[in-house]
Design a protein around this motif. Structure first.
Motif, PDB file in Angstrom:
ATOM      1  N   ALA A 228       4.623   0.436  -2.214  1.00  0.00           N
ATOM      2  CA  ALA A 228       4.025   0.717  -3.531  1.00  0.00           C
ATOM      3  C   ALA A 228       4.739  -0.049  -4.652  1.00  0.00           C
ATOM      4  CB  ALA A 228       4.058   2.212  -3.800  1.00  0.00           C
ATOM      5  N   ASP A 311      -3.355  -5.434  -0.823  1.00  0.00           N
ATOM      6  CA  ASP A 311      -4.527  -4.565  -0.926  1.00  0.00           C
ATOM      7  C   ASP A 311      -5.692  -5.110  -0.097  1.00  0.00           C
ATOM      8  OD1 ASP A 311      -3.220  -2.819  -2.551  1.00  0.00           O
ATOM      9  OD2 ASP A 311      -4.112  -3.518  -4.429  1.00  0.00           O
ATOM     10  N   LEU A 314      -5.061  -4.649   3.590  1.00  0.00           N
ATOM     11  CA  LEU A 314      -5.268  -3.249   4.005  1.00  0.00           C
ATOM     12  C   LEU A 314      -6.758  -2.968   4.208  1.00  0.00           C
ATOM     13  CD1 LEU A 314      -2.663  -1.471   1.702  1.00  0.00           C
ATOM     14  CD2 LEU A 314      -2.638  -1.534   4.206  1.00  0.00           C
ATOM     15  N   GLU A 315      -7.571  -3.548   3.334  1.00  0.00           N
ATOM     16  CA  GLU A 315      -9.022  -3.401   3.478  1.00  0.00           C
ATOM     17  C   GLU A 315      -9.468  -3.966   4.827  1.00  0.00           C
ATOM     18  OE1 GLU A 315     -10.402  -4.694  -0.414  1.00  0.00           O
ATOM     19  OE2 GLU A 315     -12.469  -4.522   0.330  1.00  0.00           O
ATOM     20  N   ARG A 318      -8.505  -1.627   7.624  1.00  0.00           N
ATOM     21  CA  ARG A 318      -9.414  -0.462   7.668  1.00  0.00           C
ATOM     22  C   ARG A 318     -10.734  -0.846   8.322  1.00  0.00           C
ATOM     23  NH1 ARG A 318      -8.168  -0.202   2.014  1.00  0.00           N
ATOM     24  NH2 ARG A 318      -6.164   0.894   1.822  1.00  0.00           N
ATOM     25  N   HIS A 323      -5.974   1.713  12.668  1.00  0.00           N
ATOM     26  CA  HIS A 323      -5.134   2.869  12.306  1.00  0.00           C
ATOM     27  C   HIS A 323      -4.227   3.323  13.437  1.00  0.00           C
ATOM     28  CE1 HIS A 323      -8.215   3.052   9.120  1.00  0.00           C
ATOM     29  NE2 HIS A 323      -7.227   3.570   8.402  1.00  0.00           N
ATOM     30  N   ILE A 368       1.788   1.738   0.689  1.00  0.00           N
ATOM     31  CA  ILE A 368       0.629   1.852  -0.210  1.00  0.00           C
ATOM     32  C   ILE A 368      -0.422   2.717   0.448  1.00  0.00           C
ATOM     33  CG2 ILE A 368      -1.144   0.556  -1.451  1.00  0.00           C
ATOM     34  CD1 ILE A 368       0.622  -1.964  -0.842  1.00  0.00           C
ATOM     35  N   ASP A 369      -0.622   2.499   1.749  1.00  0.00           N
ATOM     36  CA  ASP A 369      -1.567   3.317   2.501  1.00  0.00           C
ATOM     37  C   ASP A 369      -0.828   3.960   3.671  1.00  0.00           C
ATOM     38  OD1 ASP A 369      -3.462   4.442   4.125  1.00  0.00           O
ATOM     39  OD2 ASP A 369      -4.944   2.845   3.803  1.00  0.00           O
ATOM     40  N   GLY A 371      -1.811   5.894   5.786  1.00  0.00           N
ATOM     41  CA  GLY A 371      -2.695   6.204   6.906  1.00  0.00           C
ATOM     42  C   GLY A 371      -2.495   5.301   8.115  1.00  0.00           C
ATOM     43  N   TRP A 374       2.984   2.412  10.285  1.00  0.00           N
ATOM     44  CA  TRP A 374       3.907   1.354   9.892  1.00  0.00           C
ATOM     45  C   TRP A 374       5.212   1.453  10.668  1.00  0.00           C
ATOM     46  CZ3 TRP A 374       1.517  -2.060   7.069  1.00  0.00           C
ATOM     47  CH2 TRP A 374       0.459  -1.659   6.240  1.00  0.00           C
TER      48      TRP A 374
END
Lengths: 410, 81
Positions: A228, A311, A314-315, A318, A323, A368-369, A371, A374
């Motif tokens: 973050a 960012d 990460l998209e 997803r 995940h 940052i995510d 979910g 990591w």
């Protein structure tokens, strides 16, 4: 099960150089320890503008001299490092066993020695009459091809390929293509050291791509991919040579198999990342490997630490449904090697495969995510069967590699 | 600056450019070709010498000398002339 190629292409040798030192032993030790090598940049020609914070990043120790002194003194730092990683990879793979005409070299990277070029310009602009003649062949990136093929028996072909920060991965793709086409039996993909000068660094800072304002006084905290508190990538000197070969040529070592590889254009001119291009590259590489995202048990991200880059990536994770898989970021330890990044990070994947362990992601304290699974600040024991490696570059270059562990792909 | 001083500069540049010649005696009568200096190295050595003595002349005007002494004499003459 992965698709079985008739004569798969595998990684048979590794040579590396980074802030962790020269050679595989220092690389392995430093990666798993997550050792800090970030500091203010000190190499001549990397000074920040007057009154501004010094640039932060990673500089490597002097490379071992593998060239004859007469040649060594004429080579750029990029050239000397290239020869050094090539020597290590050559010996590791036992390339002397292959006929020189069946060996190729793909150097990844362009405009590789801008720091030394800027220094020479400053020194000689007012006395151009005395410019050294050798500059006439040294200013070309392909001087690295000449330097390496003069020092090693490579006689199939030698060329450079550019893909900005994806150059190292693009070199792997092109080395694979050269073997697959029958042009050579073994090919070295060499992610060359991108030797940035203060001019380049300042532009990257002004562009908003390079950090770090937030941690300007604490270099060891400044490089934070996927955290973050990230505020840009940090430069890190690096280079890596990877020997790829056809399974049937009989080199003894096997680090892993290149099951799928793609490098595509997404139609972006500048530095903006594009998740559609990233997804397409990954899907192409997975399809070639005959695998689904669910089969991937390790992702090595491009993960530079720029807010928009992280960012967007990460998209992509997803959309691909990643995940379930362990993800880490080698740049958190080495910094961003630019032209070298895709090659040395692929070397990191191969070393992790061999060890059955994933290296930490330095400074990943607040993902940052959260979910995703990591690998945080401590290493994780995990056997890797299939790894997915991303590499992206300015100008809309998106590369993805799918690598199978030796046992998983046989 | 005289021709002997220019010879010293040339020899210094030769030793710098070809480290293998560091310990070999070199004098006015030696030619760079006989010392194993290749053509690019020869150009580098001459340019570095011209820079050291502060003489701007096109390289083509320095063709002809058969050894280091003659090259130094020619550079000395151009500098004086």
């Amino acid at each position: 099960m992965p698709r079985k190629a008739a004569d798969p292409i595998r990684f048979a040798g590794i040579g590396v150089a980074s802030g962790l030192g020269h050679g595989r032993a220092a690389f392995r030790e430093g990666l798993f320890a997550g050792r800090n090598v970030f500091s203010e940049l000190k190499r001549e020609g990397r000074e920040a503008p007057e009154g501004e914070q010094p640039f932060l990043g990673v500089e490597m120790p002097e490379p071992p001299a593998v060239l004859p002194p007469r040649v060594d003194r004429t080579a750029t730092l990029t050239g000397r490092v290239a020869a050094s990683v090539l020597a290590e990879a050559w010996e590791d793979a036992g390339l002397d066993a292959i006929a020189p005409e069946r060996i190729g070299l793909v150097v990844g990277g362009s405009n590789l020695a801008t720091r030394e070029r800027a220094l020479a310009l400053v020194e000689y602009w007012e006395k151009r009459a005395f410019v050294r003649p050798r500059h006439g062949h040294m200013f070309l990136d392909t001087d690295l091809c000449g330097l390496c093929t003069a020092a090693f028996p490579i006689r199939g072909f030698a060329m450079t390929v550019g893909g900005a920060s994806a150059s190292g991965a693009v070199a792997i793709v092109e080395a694979r293509n050269a073997i697959r086409s029958g042009r050579v039996d073994a090919c070295i993909a060499l992610g060359a050291m991108q030797d940035l000068g203060g001019h380049d660094l300042q532009a990257l800072r002004a562009l908003g791509a390079m950090g770090s304002d937030r941690f300007s006084d604490v270099p060891e905290k400044a490089c934070r991919p996927m955290d973050a508190d990230h505020d840009g990538f940090l430069y890190g000197e690096a280079a890596a040579a990877l020997v790829l070969c056809r399974e049937s040529v009989g080199l003894s070592k096997t680090y892993g198999t290149l099951l799928g590889a793609a490098s595509i254009a997404d139609g972006t001119r500048g530095p903006e990342p594009n998740h559609e291009g990233q997804i397409r590259a990954a899907r192409m590489a997975l399809a070639e490997a005959g695998l689904a995202a669910a089969d991937i048990d390790h992702v090595n991200g491009h993960a530079t630490g720029t807010p928009s880059g992280d960012d967007t990536e990460l998209e992509t994770y997803r959309a691909l449904g990643l995940h379930h898989t362990r993800i880490n970021a080698t740049k958190s330890i080495l910094g961003h090697g630019l032209a070298a990044a895709g090659a040395i990070e692929t070397a990191a994947v191969l070393v992790q495969m061999a060890e059955g362990r994933l290296h930490p992601t330095r400074n990943l304290e607040t993902p940052i995510d959260p979910g995703f699974k990591w690998v945080g600040v401590a290493p994780v024991e995990q056997k890797i069967g299939h790894a997915l490696k991303f590499s992206f570059g300015f100008g809309g270059v998106n590369a993805a590699l799918v690598i199978g562990a030796p046992e998983a792909s046989r | 600056m005289d021709s002997d001083q220019i010879v010293d500069i040339i020899i210094g540049e030769i030793r710098e450019t070809v480290p293998e010649l560091a310990d070999r005696p070199i004098g006015r009568g030696d030619s760079m070709a006989d010392l194993g200096v290749d053509s690019i190295e020869r150009s580098e050595i001459i340019l570095a010498t011209l820079e050291a003595v502060g003489l701007k002349v096109p390289m083509v005007q320095l063709h002809g000398p058969r050894n280091i002494g003659e090259l130094a004499d020619l550079i000395d003459a151009k500098k004086s002339g």
